[in-house]
Scaffold this motif. Structure first.
Motif, PDB file in Angstrom:
ATOM      1  N   LEU A  19     -92.115-119.919  54.203  1.00 11.49           N
ATOM      2  CA  LEU A  19     -92.882-119.477  53.039  1.00 11.49           C
ATOM      3  C   LEU A  19     -94.195-120.244  52.909  1.00 11.49           C
ATOM      4  O   LEU A  19     -95.230-119.665  52.561  1.00 11.49           O
ATOM      5  CB  LEU A  19     -92.050-119.639  51.766  1.00 11.49           C
ATOM      6  N   THR A  20     -94.181-121.519  53.230  1.00 12.80           N
ATOM      7  CA  THR A  20     -95.417-122.307  53.180  1.00 12.80           C
ATOM      8  C   THR A  20     -96.385-121.864  54.266  1.00 12.80           C
ATOM      9  O   THR A  20     -97.601-121.835  54.036  1.00 12.80           O
ATOM     10  CB  THR A  20     -95.088-123.807  53.313  1.00 12.80           C
ATOM     11  N   ILE A  21     -95.880-121.511  55.429  1.00 14.12           N
ATOM     12  CA  ILE A  21     -96.758-121.001  56.495  1.00 14.12           C
ATOM     13  C   ILE A  21     -97.384-119.674  56.077  1.00 14.12           C
ATOM     14  O   ILE A  21     -98.571-119.432  56.338  1.00 14.12           O
ATOM     15  CB  ILE A  21     -95.980-120.889  57.822  1.00 14.12           C
ATOM     16  N   ILE A  22     -96.612-118.824  55.402  1.00 17.30           N
ATOM     17  CA  ILE A  22     -97.166-117.566  54.900  1.00 17.30           C
ATOM     18  C   ILE A  22     -98.269-117.845  53.887  1.00 17.30           C
ATOM     19  O   ILE A  22     -99.335-117.218  53.910  1.00 17.30           O
ATOM     20  CB  ILE A  22     -96.053-116.689  54.293  1.00 17.30           C
ATOM     21  N   GLU A  23     -98.042-118.806  53.002  1.00 21.66           N
ATOM     22  CA  GLU A  23     -99.069-119.172  52.032  1.00 21.66           C
ATOM     23  C   GLU A  23    -100.302-119.752  52.712  1.00 21.66           C
ATOM     24  O   GLU A  23    -101.434-119.483  52.286  1.00 21.66           O
ATOM     25  CB  GLU A  23     -98.517-120.185  51.032  1.00 21.66           C
ATOM     26  N   LEU A  24    -100.096-120.516  53.756  1.00 22.72           N
ATOM     27  CA  LEU A  24    -101.226-121.084  54.493  1.00 22.72           C
ATOM     28  C   LEU A  24    -102.057-119.996  55.157  1.00 22.72           C
ATOM     29  O   LEU A  24    -103.291-120.052  55.122  1.00 22.72           O
ATOM     30  CB  LEU A  24    -100.730-122.084  55.544  1.00 22.72           C
ATOM     31  N   THR A  25    -101.412-118.993  55.739  1.00 21.58           N
ATOM     32  CA  THR A  25    -102.175-117.912  56.365  1.00 21.58           C
ATOM     33  C   THR A  25    -102.950-117.113  55.322  1.00 21.58           C
ATOM     34  O   THR A  25    -104.085-116.696  55.580  1.00 21.58           O
ATOM     35  CB  THR A  25    -101.260-116.969  57.164  1.00 21.58           C
ATOM     36  N   ILE A  71     -86.968-135.571  43.287  1.00 21.73           N
ATOM     37  CA  ILE A  71     -88.419-135.572  43.492  1.00 21.73           C
ATOM     38  C   ILE A  71     -88.872-134.217  43.998  1.00 21.73           C
ATOM     39  O   ILE A  71     -89.884-133.665  43.540  1.00 21.73           O
ATOM     40  CB  ILE A  71     -88.826-136.700  44.466  1.00 21.73           C
ATOM     41  N   ILE A  72     -88.126-133.642  44.926  1.00 19.92           N
ATOM     42  CA  ILE A  72     -88.461-132.317  45.469  1.00 19.92           C
ATOM     43  C   ILE A  72     -88.423-131.273  44.355  1.00 19.92           C
ATOM     44  O   ILE A  72     -89.331-130.444  44.232  1.00 19.92           O
ATOM     45  CB  ILE A  72     -87.490-131.944  46.610  1.00 19.92           C
ATOM     46  N   ILE A  73     -87.407-131.312  43.527  1.00 18.16           N
ATOM     47  CA  ILE A  73     -87.265-130.318  42.468  1.00 18.16           C
ATOM     48  C   ILE A  73     -88.362-130.474  41.419  1.00 18.16           C
ATOM     49  O   ILE A  73     -89.007-129.491  41.023  1.00 18.16           O
ATOM     50  CB  ILE A  73     -85.861-130.417  41.836  1.00 18.16           C
ATOM     51  N   ILE A  74     -88.627-131.689  40.977  1.00 23.45           N
ATOM     52  CA  ILE A  74     -89.635-131.910  39.931  1.00 23.45           C
ATOM     53  C   ILE A  74     -91.028-131.576  40.441  1.00 23.45           C
ATOM     54  O   ILE A  74     -91.800-130.871  39.772  1.00 23.45           O
ATOM     55  CB  ILE A  74     -89.547-133.357  39.414  1.00 23.45           C
ATOM     56  N   LEU A  75     -91.356-132.062  41.641  1.00 25.64           N
ATOM     57  CA  LEU A  75     -92.673-131.764  42.202  1.00 25.64           C
ATOM     58  C   LEU A  75     -92.807-130.276  42.527  1.00 25.64           C
ATOM     59  O   LEU A  75     -93.876-129.689  42.350  1.00 25.64           O
ATOM     60  CB  LEU A  75     -92.922-132.600  43.462  1.00 25.64           C
ATOM     61  N   GLY A  76     -91.738-129.645  42.958  1.00 23.36           N
ATOM     62  CA  GLY A  76     -91.770-128.217  43.251  1.00 23.36           C
ATOM     63  C   GLY A  76     -91.967-127.367  42.011  1.00 23.36           C
ATOM     64  O   GLY A  76     -92.743-126.407  42.022  1.00 23.36           O
ATOM     65  N   ILE A  77     -91.289-127.708  40.943  1.00 17.45           N
ATOM     66  CA  ILE A  77     -91.476-126.965  39.695  1.00 17.45           C
ATOM     67  C   ILE A  77     -92.882-127.192  39.150  1.00 17.45           C
ATOM     68  O   ILE A  77     -93.527-126.258  38.667  1.00 17.45           O
ATOM     69  CB  ILE A  77     -90.389-127.357  38.675  1.00 17.45           C
ATOM     70  N   PHE A  78     -93.361-128.423  39.251  1.00 17.42           N
ATOM     71  CA  PHE A  78     -94.740-128.700  38.849  1.00 17.42           C
ATOM     72  C   PHE A  78     -95.714-127.877  39.681  1.00 17.42           C
ATOM     73  O   PHE A  78     -96.653-127.282  39.146  1.00 17.42           O
ATOM     74  CB  PHE A  78     -95.043-130.192  39.003  1.00 17.42           C
ATOM     75  N   ILE A 110     -90.944-116.763  42.538  1.00 15.19           N
ATOM     76  CA  ILE A 110     -89.575-116.265  42.720  1.00 15.19           C
ATOM     77  C   ILE A 110     -88.845-116.996  43.845  1.00 15.19           C
ATOM     78  O   ILE A 110     -87.776-117.572  43.629  1.00 15.19           O
ATOM     79  CB  ILE A 110     -89.577-114.743  42.985  1.00 15.19           C
ATOM     80  N   PHE A 111     -89.402-116.963  45.049  1.00 13.15           N
ATOM     81  CA  PHE A 111     -88.675-117.476  46.204  1.00 13.15           C
ATOM     82  C   PHE A 111     -88.554-119.002  46.200  1.00 13.15           C
ATOM     83  O   PHE A 111     -87.464-119.537  46.411  1.00 13.15           O
ATOM     84  CB  PHE A 111     -89.325-116.999  47.502  1.00 13.15           C
ATOM     85  N   LYS A 112     -89.649-119.695  45.967  1.00 18.45           N
ATOM     86  CA  LYS A 112     -89.576-121.159  45.978  1.00 18.45           C
ATOM     87  C   LYS A 112     -88.765-121.715  44.807  1.00 18.45           C
ATOM     88  O   LYS A 112     -87.984-122.650  45.009  1.00 18.45           O
ATOM     89  CB  LYS A 112     -90.972-121.757  46.047  1.00 18.45           C
ATOM     90  N   PHE A 114     -86.203-120.335  43.513  1.00 15.36           N
ATOM     91  CA  PHE A 114     -84.823-120.094  43.921  1.00 15.36           C
ATOM     92  C   PHE A 114     -84.353-121.203  44.870  1.00 15.36           C
ATOM     93  O   PHE A 114     -83.222-121.693  44.742  1.00 15.36           O
ATOM     94  CB  PHE A 114     -84.701-118.724  44.597  1.00 15.36           C
ATOM     95  N   ILE A 115     -85.209-121.603  45.787  1.00 15.47           N
ATOM     96  CA  ILE A 115     -84.870-122.697  46.701  1.00 15.47           C
ATOM     97  C   ILE A 115     -84.656-123.989  45.917  1.00 15.47           C
ATOM     98  O   ILE A 115     -83.710-124.734  46.178  1.00 15.47           O
ATOM     99  CB  ILE A 115     -85.970-122.860  47.772  1.00 15.47           C
ATOM    100  N   TYR A 116     -85.512-124.250  44.925  1.00 12.65           N
ATOM    101  CA  TYR A 116     -85.344-125.456  44.110  1.00 12.65           C
ATOM    102  C   TYR A 116     -84.030-125.424  43.332  1.00 12.65           C
ATOM    103  O   TYR A 116     -83.365-126.458  43.210  1.00 12.65           O
ATOM    104  CB  TYR A 116     -86.509-125.627  43.136  1.00 12.65           C
ATOM    105  N   CYS A 117     -83.650-124.274  42.830  1.00  9.02           N
ATOM    106  CA  CYS A 117     -82.386-124.157  42.085  1.00  9.02           C
ATOM    107  C   CYS A 117     -81.178-124.402  42.983  1.00  9.02           C
ATOM    108  O   CYS A 117     -80.226-125.080  42.576  1.00  9.02           O
ATOM    109  CB  CYS A 117     -82.279-122.790  41.434  1.00  9.02           C
ATOM    110  N   VAL A 118     -81.208-123.889  44.189  1.00 10.66           N
ATOM    111  CA  VAL A 118     -80.094-124.108  45.107  1.00 10.66           C
ATOM    112  C   VAL A 118     -80.023-125.580  45.513  1.00 10.66           C
ATOM    113  O   VAL A 118     -78.931-126.157  45.597  1.00 10.66           O
ATOM    114  CB  VAL A 118     -80.204-123.182  46.339  1.00 10.66           C
ATOM    115  N   ILE A 119     -81.167-126.210  45.733  1.00 14.96           N
ATOM    116  CA  ILE A 119     -81.172-127.643  46.043  1.00 14.96           C
ATOM    117  C   ILE A 119     -80.628-128.434  44.852  1.00 14.96           C
ATOM    118  O   ILE A 119     -79.883-129.404  45.039  1.00 14.96           O
ATOM    119  CB  ILE A 119     -82.589-128.103  46.437  1.00 14.96           C
ATOM    120  N   LEU A 120     -80.963-128.010  43.641  1.00 14.83           N
ATOM    121  CA  LEU A 120     -80.429-128.669  42.451  1.00 14.83           C
ATOM    122  C   LEU A 120     -78.909-128.528  42.392  1.00 14.83           C
ATOM    123  O   LEU A 120     -78.203-129.502  42.100  1.00 14.83           O
ATOM    124  CB  LEU A 120     -81.066-128.078  41.191  1.00 14.83           C
TER     125      LEU A 120
END
Length: 140
Positions: A19-25, A71-78, A110-112, A114-120
Motif C-alpha cells: 500500500l505504501t508503494i502504491i501511495e509512492l507511485t 508506536i506503530i498504531i499511534i503514529l499510524g492513526i496520526f 480504510i485499508f491502513k 484496518f491494518i492498525y486495528c488488526v495489529i492492535l
C-alpha cells in the motif's frame, strides 16, 4: 495459534508495504506536494519499525514488542487522520496536496486503519488483556 499470528503479521506487513508503494507511485505521478512528502516519510518510519518487529516475532510475551506495536498504531492513526489537518492548516500556498490526498483516500482512511486495528488486536492478545477481562467479568 502462534503460527497463525505470525503468518497474519507477515501478511499485514507485506500489505502495508504494498500500500505504501502504491501511495509512492501516486506521489511520483503528481507535482510536488508537501503533504505527500510528510505522509510518505512517516509511512517509511512505520515500515522501518514494523519490519524488524515482524521478523523477530517470537511466541513469548515481550514488552518492547508491545511498545513498538503501540508506536506503530499511534503514529499510524496520526498519519492517517490528523496529519492532513495539521499540514493544510499551516499550508499558505497551493500545491497538489489536495489532489494527492484525494487519490490515496481509500488507502489512507480504510485499508491502513484496518491494518492498525488488526495489529492492535494482536498486541492486546499478547498482553493477555482478553484473559484478564474474562476473569474480571467472571468475578463480577
Amino acid at each position: 495459534m502462534y503460527k497463525y499470528r505470525k503468518i497474519l503479521l507477515y501478511f499485514l506487513t507485506l500489505s502495508y508495504i504494498i500500500l505504501t508503494i502504491i501511495e509512492l507511485t501516486k506521489y511520483l505521478a503528481l507535482d510536488s506536494t508537501i503533504y505527500g512528502l510528510i505522509y510518505l516519510i512517516a509511512s517509511l518510519l512505520l515500515i522501518f519499525i514494523l519490519i524488524p518487529t515482524t521478523i523477530n516475532y517470537k511466541n513469548n510475551y515481550s514488552m518492547t514488542r508491545f511498545s513498538k506495536f503501540m508506536i506503530i498504531i499511534i503514529l499510524g492513526i496520526f498519519n492517517s487522520f490528523i496529519l492532513n489537518h495539521i499540514v493544510f492548516s499551516n499550508l499558505h500556498y497551493l500545491d497538489s496536496s489536495y489532489e494527492y490526498l484525494g487519490s490515496i483516500r481509500y488507502i489512507k482512511n480504510i485499508f491502513k486503519p484496518f491494518i492498525y486495528c488488526v495489529i492492535l488486536l494482536i498486541s492486546l492478545r499478547e498482553c493477555k488483556v482478553y484473559e484478564k477481562l474474562f476473569k474480571l467479568i467472571k468475578k463480577s
